[in-house]
Write a protein that holds these residues in place. Structure first.
Motif, mmCIF file in Angstrom:
data_model
loop_
_atom_site.group_PDB
_atom_site.id
_atom_site.type_symbol
_atom_site.label_atom_id
_atom_site.label_comp_id
_atom_site.label_asym_id
_atom_site.label_seq_id
_atom_site.Cartn_x
_atom_site.Cartn_y
_atom_site.Cartn_z
ATOM 1 N N THR A 1 -5.883 -8.030 -0.402
ATOM 2 C CA THR A 1 -5.051 -7.379 -1.684
ATOM 3 C C THR A 1 -4.882 -8.208 -2.516
ATOM 4 N N SER B 1 -7.862 -4.459 -7.390
ATOM 5 C CA SER B 1 -6.549 -4.198 -6.561
ATOM 6 C C SER B 1 -7.050 -4.467 -5.056
ATOM 7 N N SER B 2 -8.169 -4.147 -4.401
ATOM 8 C CA SER B 2 -8.364 -4.386 -3.028
ATOM 9 C C SER B 2 -9.676 -4.484 -2.677
ATOM 10 N N VAL C 1 0.705 -1.213 0.144
ATOM 11 C CA VAL C 1 -0.006 -0.076 -0.162
ATOM 12 C C VAL C 1 0.727 1.368 0.101
ATOM 13 N N ASN D 1 -10.615 -0.273 -5.970
ATOM 14 C CA ASN D 1 -10.915 -0.805 -4.763
ATOM 15 C C ASN D 1 -12.329 -0.789 -4.610
ATOM 16 N N VAL E 1 -2.807 0.289 -3.945
ATOM 17 C CA VAL E 1 -2.426 -1.053 -3.614
ATOM 18 C C VAL E 1 -1.931 -2.176 -4.718
ATOM 19 N N ARG E 2 -0.715 -2.401 -4.492
ATOM 20 C CA ARG E 2 0.217 -3.474 -5.404
ATOM 21 C C ARG E 2 0.330 -2.659 -6.876
#
Length: 791
Positions: A217, A229-230, A156, A177, A169-170
């Motif tokens: 994640t 992504s999350s 993150v 998200n 994220v990543r």
């Protein structure tokens, strides 16, 4: 500010010398998770103490004389899996905890299964972090804002420029998200969110309501769709069924009032209202924008009987961002030249009905979400004439969602099946100046209705000794926007997760899956001046991602894990005008996606994450993470990969809180992040009078996209807490010092118009402003004093 901190310390010292510590009970009931029947002779212990109790014939337990604090409970008995609860705050009254236990159908001779607060999930053995109350309440630099709390976790990123909560994220975009409150999806978790993405200066969810957060994640559950992504899955507290209470909080940006209690013998409630004073803080800091917000949140939970319960919850926010036009100087000049005035109203209202039928649980979720977003911008912020109007956007997004699912347990097997049906409405009335080769104006109206449907299912297995677990899931989504999106088979999303215990405490786990997400409504509903939807060829975005990891648990208090991940994006919307993927936008205020797009861009992100966590009950909460990664995008499959806007290369965090006697605690966080790439300005285009007046900011030279790179950045945050308990009252103070090192983040100098035309006799289309450069750097010590009172 120094006088304020000194006064706070004096008050704390006075209270410390005169207060005595009260004690309370921790009590509750233990039930069988399937049958919902109370369980007798269950041992219940408070982790980190020698205090405990045994349930009676109706499943009740009572543990007396417990001082205030944050606690976990452990329940154990022969024939049942040992259970460790979430964290709970014991404050001004007795604490009631309901514990559900699963039957252990097979007892293996000589096999011991040790319970741990680092819980594992069959469907997501990798890419899942569980965030407890201690981290939310006392995380240094976060000010109880969950978007900032998760920035301590692997993968993150955070923005060194500050003042925004974009969740990156990543190596993925802030638009990738998804967020859930007790199973109800909400569009965003921040005030002043960027339409088409997320982010904003402050969170909208009251931290007093949160019991814990599941932060995915990767390896997303099949019933949580539309994410790349999350997924942030919030588990909210239940109201107290014995006593009503009131809590007031003066925080970093707002004052809040919350109540917790019951209505009758079957219904509990939580309710809160918050009003910001963020505009005063931003004015004091000399920032050019002054955000004001009000929000409210509630939760009602009714247990009709042991097998049927209904939860109703609501969340609303009212946002108004004014411009601080009284500021002078070059630091404010740039932002005031382009940032619009923003007004937003948002709410979500949802209900979750759950029926327990022994090994089967049926869940029905229905909700409605609403966003009304209005952006207005005038040239030089002069509203005296409509000729200065640069942007007038009036946009409404509404979503009505229905989800039905059934979860069944058959010994070592678990099966979850369900479907969802959603109806979305998007309306937009826009007038916007643009410059594409020449000055132009977009003036259009959109009214889009979108029916979406999906199915999902998961089958999971855990061996009796939990040495091996496996989960196979699939979902499929479609909608009626176009023939490219209306077939479930085109968005078939399989996923597989496996985990194996190599030796005692050491697990090898992996996951692979294909995930889809709908492009933003701003893109789907964009029209040209002829009233035509120009993005009908858009498709669902997709990402194929896999991860593999090792997790070592030396004991129930220590965990060390390492995960490698690889994400490959396809069908990403590509900006025709700018020549970059839409996924590389979204970390600024306003709107993204309202432009001509094509689903041709691709991307990839890969790296390795290392996480160390050390928990000592009532003493220490320590976490350290390091992420080394690469994030890249390209125009299409024939083009070369280039660094994405989120390619920081590495992220490091070390965060911990230590609890001292007499309810003192000290926390510190060290954060470092690699420099993000940046794009040079197009000086020739930016200096054109028509071009500058269209958007009030310089244009980037996208032929040199992300060819530069910013320097790395690091900062240290410190937090001190002191809490007093006086009979049935609680008074808490905290001092949070962000960036105590006063680290400075240097960005490229900003290209800015002087307002003076250097060739006034030239034709209008050829006139140019004289330009100048403004130094752009940020970084200051930001102290915050928080006060909490509970009765």
């Amino acid at each position: 500010m120094k006088e304020l901190l000194a006064f706070a310390m004096l008050v704390i010292c006075i209270f410390t010398s005169v207060t005595a510590q009260p004690t309370h009970q921790i009590k509750g009931v233990v039930i069988d998770k399937s049958t919902r029947q109370p369980l007798e002779f269950i041992n219940v212990l408070i982790i980190g103490t020698d205090r405990g109790s045994v349930t009676d014939s109706v499943g009740h337990f009572i543990i007396d004389d417990i001082p205030p604090g944050i606690y976990r409970l452990q329940a154990s008995a022969i024939g049942y899996k040992t259970t460790i609860t979430s964290e709970y705050i014991l404050s001004t009254k007795n604490l009631n905890v309901d514990i559900e236990m699963e039957e252990n159908s097979t007892e293996l001779q000589g096999v011991t299964i040790t319970a741990s607060p680092f819980r594992r999930d069959l469907e997501s053995p990798v890419g899942l972090r569980i965030i407890g109350v201690q981290e939310i309440e006392k995380s240094p630099g976060a000010n109880r804002d969950i978007s900032r709390v998760v920035q301590s976790y692997p993968g993150v990123a955070f923005s060194p420029a500050g003042y925004r909560n974009d969740l990156i994220v990543r190596g993925g975009s802030p638009s990738e998200n998804r967020f859930y409150l007790d199973g109800v999806e909400i569009p965003n978790i921040n005030h002043f969110s960027t339409q088409g993405a997320s982010g904003g200066p402050v969170g909208i969810i009251n931290a007093d309501f949160i019991r814990e957060v599941n932060f995915y994640t990767g390896a997303f559950p099949a019933d949580r769709g539309n994410s790349l992504s999350s997924v942030l899955d919030f588990k909210l507290r239940d109201g107290d069924m014995e006593r009503n209470s009131l809590k007031a909080t003066l925080g970093a940006s707002e004052v809040s009032l919350a109540s917790n209690g019951h209505l009758g013998r079957k219904t509990s409630y939580l309710v809160s209202v918050r009003q910001s004073y963020l505009q005063f803080l931003f004015d004091m800091l000399g920032l050019p924008f002054l955000p004001t917000f009000t929000d409210a949140q509630f939760k009602l939970k009714t247990r009709f009987n042991e097998r049927n319960e209904l939860t109703v919850l609501g969340l609303t926010g009212i946002n108004n961002m004014r411009l601080n036009t009284k500021l002078e100087g070059e630091k404010a000049e740039y932002i005031l030249s382009y940032l619009p005035k923003i007004q937003q109203e948002t709410f979500t209202l949802g209900a979750v009905y759950r029926h327990y039928a022994d090994a089967h649980v049926q869940t029905a979720v229905i909700s409605h979400s609403y966003l009304n977003n209005r952006n207005t911008k005038y040239l030089h912020n002069d509203e005296s004439t409509e000729e200065n109007l640069m942007l007038r956007l009036r946009s409404v997004e509404q979503e009505t969602k229905l989800r039905l699912e059934n979860s069944s347990t058959f010994g070592a097997w678990r099966v979850n099946l369900g479907f969802n049906l959603d109806y979305s409405q998007y309306t937009n009335t826009s007038l916007q100046r643009v410059y594409i080769q020449q000055a132009n104006t977009f003036d259009y109206r959109t009214a889009l209705g979108l029916l979406r449907w999906g199915i999902f299912g998961t089958m999971s297995y855990a061996s009796p000794d939990e040495k091996f677990t496996a989960s196979l899931g699939v979902r499929a989504d479609a909608n009626n926007y176009s023939s490219r999106m209306n077939k479930l088979s085109e968005q078939l999303s399989p996923r597989l997760s496996l985990s194996y215990r190599l030796i005692e405490g050491l697990y090898a786990s992996g996951s692979a899956g294909l995930y889809y997400q709908l492009p933003p409504y701003t893109g789907l509903g964009f029209k040209n001046n002829d009233g035509e939807l120009v993005n009908k060829q858009l498709r669902y975005m997709s990402v194929s991602q896999g991860s593999i990891g090792l997790s070592w648990r030396k004991s129930s208090t220590f965990e060390l894990s390492a995960e490698g991940f690889y994400k490959e994006y396809d069908r990403i919307p590509y900006s025709i005008v700018d020549g970059i993927p839409l996924a590389c936008k979204g970390n600024d205020y306003g709107v993204i996606g309202n432009e001509e797009l094509t689903s041709t861009a691709q991307g990839r992100s890969y790296g390795i994450e290392v996480l160390l966590r050390w928990l000592i009950a009532k003493k220490l909460n320590l976490a350290s993470s390091f992420t080394l990664f690469k994030s890249e995008y390209r125009k299409d499959k024939r083009s070369e990969y280039i660094a994405s806007a989120w390619d920081n290369k590495y992220i490091f965090n070390l965060s911990g809180t230590y609890n001292f006697p007499h309810h003192w605690s000290f926390g510190m966080k060290v954060s470092c992040i690699g420099g993000a790439p940046y794009t040079p300005y197009d000086v020739e285009k930016s200096s054109l009078v028509n071009a500058w007046n269209a958007q009030g900011r310089p244009y980037y030279d996208y032929s040199k996209y992300n060819t530069g790179r910013l320097p790395a950045f690091g900062q240290i945050d410190v937090r001190v807490d002191k809490t007093f308990y006086i009979k049935r009252y609680m008074l808490g103070f905290y001092i949070d010092l962000q960036n105590v090192t006063k680290s400075t983040f240097k960005q490229p100098d900003i290209l800015m118009s002087t307002g003076e035309i250097e060739n006034p006799t030239a034709p209008q289309a050829q006139q140019r402003y004289k330009m100048k450069y403004i130094e752009q750097k940020s970084g200051t010590l930001m102290p915050t004093l928080g006060i909490t009172f509970e009765y």
